[in-house]
Motif scaffolding. Structure first.
Motif, PDB file in Angstrom:
ATOM      1  N   ILE A  22      17.940 -49.007  24.953  1.00 10.65           N
ATOM      2  CA  ILE A  22      18.924 -49.403  26.331  1.00 10.65           C
ATOM      3  C   ILE A  22      18.824 -50.643  27.063  1.00 10.65           C
ATOM      4  O   ILE A  22      20.052 -51.016  27.641  1.00 10.65           O
ATOM      5  CB  ILE A  22      18.210 -48.359  27.364  1.00 10.65           C
ATOM      6  N   GLN A  23      17.843 -51.541  26.749  1.00  8.21           N
ATOM      7  CA  GLN A  23      17.940 -52.810  27.578  1.00  8.21           C
ATOM      8  C   GLN A  23      18.977 -53.867  26.794  1.00  8.21           C
ATOM      9  O   GLN A  23      19.625 -54.619  27.230  1.00  8.21           O
ATOM     10  CB  GLN A  23      16.509 -53.571  27.482  1.00  8.21           C
ATOM     11  N   LYS A  24      19.090 -53.596  25.425  1.00  5.68           N
ATOM     12  CA  LYS A  24      19.579 -54.478  24.564  1.00  5.68           C
ATOM     13  C   LYS A  24      21.356 -53.795  24.728  1.00  5.68           C
ATOM     14  O   LYS A  24      22.110 -54.687  24.723  1.00  5.68           O
ATOM     15  CB  LYS A  24      19.313 -54.109  23.254  1.00  5.68           C
ATOM     16  N   HIS A  29      26.729 -54.760  26.970  1.00  9.66           N
ATOM     17  CA  HIS A  29      27.832 -54.389  27.719  1.00  9.66           C
ATOM     18  C   HIS A  29      28.011 -55.754  28.846  1.00  9.66           C
ATOM     19  O   HIS A  29      29.256 -56.139  28.918  1.00  9.66           O
ATOM     20  CB  HIS A  29      27.613 -53.399  28.675  1.00  9.66           C
ATOM     21  N   ASN A  30      27.065 -56.290  29.457  1.00  8.91           N
ATOM     22  CA  ASN A  30      27.287 -57.405  30.318  1.00  8.91           C
ATOM     23  C   ASN A  30      27.495 -58.710  29.509  1.00  8.91           C
ATOM     24  O   ASN A  30      28.200 -59.470  30.422  1.00  8.91           O
ATOM     25  CB  ASN A  30      26.002 -57.599  31.127  1.00  8.91           C
ATOM     26  N   LYS A  33      30.548 -57.528  25.118  1.00 10.03           N
ATOM     27  CA  LYS A  33      30.551 -57.361  23.800  1.00 10.03           C
ATOM     28  C   LYS A  33      30.310 -55.689  23.500  1.00 10.03           C
ATOM     29  O   LYS A  33      30.407 -55.544  22.448  1.00 10.03           O
ATOM     30  CB  LYS A  33      29.413 -57.932  23.003  1.00 10.03           C
ATOM     31  N   GLY A  34      30.146 -55.108  24.522  1.00 10.76           N
ATOM     32  CA  GLY A  34      30.173 -53.563  24.539  1.00 10.76           C
ATOM     33  C   GLY A  34      31.478 -52.685  24.341  1.00 10.76           C
ATOM     34  O   GLY A  34      32.532 -53.150  23.924  1.00 10.76           O
ATOM     35  N   ALA A  35      31.462 -51.465  24.686  1.00 11.67           N
ATOM     36  CA  ALA A  35      32.838 -50.746  24.852  1.00 11.67           C
ATOM     37  C   ALA A  35      33.892 -51.536  25.576  1.00 11.67           C
ATOM     38  O   ALA A  35      33.711 -52.318  26.241  1.00 11.67           O
ATOM     39  CB  ALA A  35      32.409 -49.584  25.662  1.00 11.67           C
ATOM     40  N   LYS A  36      35.298 -51.255  24.977  1.00  3.62           N
ATOM     41  CA  LYS A  36      36.137 -51.904  25.375  1.00  3.62           C
ATOM     42  C   LYS A  36      36.599 -51.448  26.930  1.00  3.62           C
ATOM     43  O   LYS A  36      37.095 -52.111  27.682  1.00  3.62           O
ATOM     44  CB  LYS A  36      37.510 -51.239  24.642  1.00  3.62           C
ATOM     45  N   TYR A  37      35.975 -50.278  27.058  1.00  2.00           N
ATOM     46  CA  TYR A  37      36.050 -49.699  28.783  1.00  2.00           C
ATOM     47  C   TYR A  37      35.284 -50.866  29.767  1.00  2.00           C
ATOM     48  O   TYR A  37      36.039 -51.175  30.656  1.00  2.00           O
ATOM     49  CB  TYR A  37      35.778 -48.312  28.883  1.00  2.00           C
ATOM     50  N   LEU A  42      33.226 -55.980  34.274  1.00  2.83           N
ATOM     51  CA  LEU A  42      31.922 -56.420  34.375  1.00  2.83           C
ATOM     52  C   LEU A  42      31.611 -57.133  35.646  1.00  2.83           C
ATOM     53  O   LEU A  42      32.596 -57.585  36.466  1.00  2.83           O
ATOM     54  CB  LEU A  42      31.699 -57.578  33.357  1.00  2.83           C
ATOM     55  N   PRO A  43      30.319 -57.206  36.071  1.00  2.93           N
ATOM     56  CA  PRO A  43      29.180 -56.983  35.621  1.00  2.93           C
ATOM     57  C   PRO A  43      28.945 -55.363  35.684  1.00  2.93           C
ATOM     58  O   PRO A  43      29.612 -54.548  36.535  1.00  2.93           O
ATOM     59  CB  PRO A  43      28.156 -57.501  36.223  1.00  2.93           C
ATOM     60  N   VAL A  44      28.096 -54.812  34.802  1.00  2.00           N
ATOM     61  CA  VAL A  44      27.750 -53.261  35.044  1.00  2.00           C
ATOM     62  C   VAL A  44      26.281 -53.134  35.122  1.00  2.00           C
ATOM     63  O   VAL A  44      25.775 -54.085  34.924  1.00  2.00           O
ATOM     64  CB  VAL A  44      28.083 -52.380  33.567  1.00  2.00           C
TER      65      VAL A  44
END
Length: 81
Positions: A22-24, A29-30, A33-37, A42-44
């Motif tokens: 979860i931390q990685k 995401h931040n 490089k995470g999900a397109k959505y 950002l930030p999440v």
């Protein structure tokens, strides 16, 4: 260990996913490089998660949460606060 998580994006929308780290995943995401959505929101912030021993269980729960309305997701999140 697998996690189902809910992120709050900077535009106050919610994003649900699953991961085994979860931390990685939050860092990914931040970093955009995470999900397109989430890339354009950002930030999440991690606002909710559940733990599962099996990937299949986490994937099923992710699907269940994604079927919930925004209001229902917020109710779920508020159950832990």
């Amino acid at each position: 260990m697998y996690y189902v998580y809910i992120l709050k994006c900077c535009d106050n929308t919610l994003y649900t996913g699953y991961t085994n780290d979860i931390q990685k995943r939050l860092k990914t995401h931040n970093n955009g490089k995470g999900a397109k959505y989430t890339r354009s929101r950002l930030p999440v912030e991690l606002i909710y998660f559940e733990k599962y021993d099996f990937k299949n269980d986490a994937m099923k729960r992710e699907y269940q949460i994604k079927q919930l309305s925004r209001y229902q997701k917020l109710e779920l999140i508020n159950t832990i606060q």
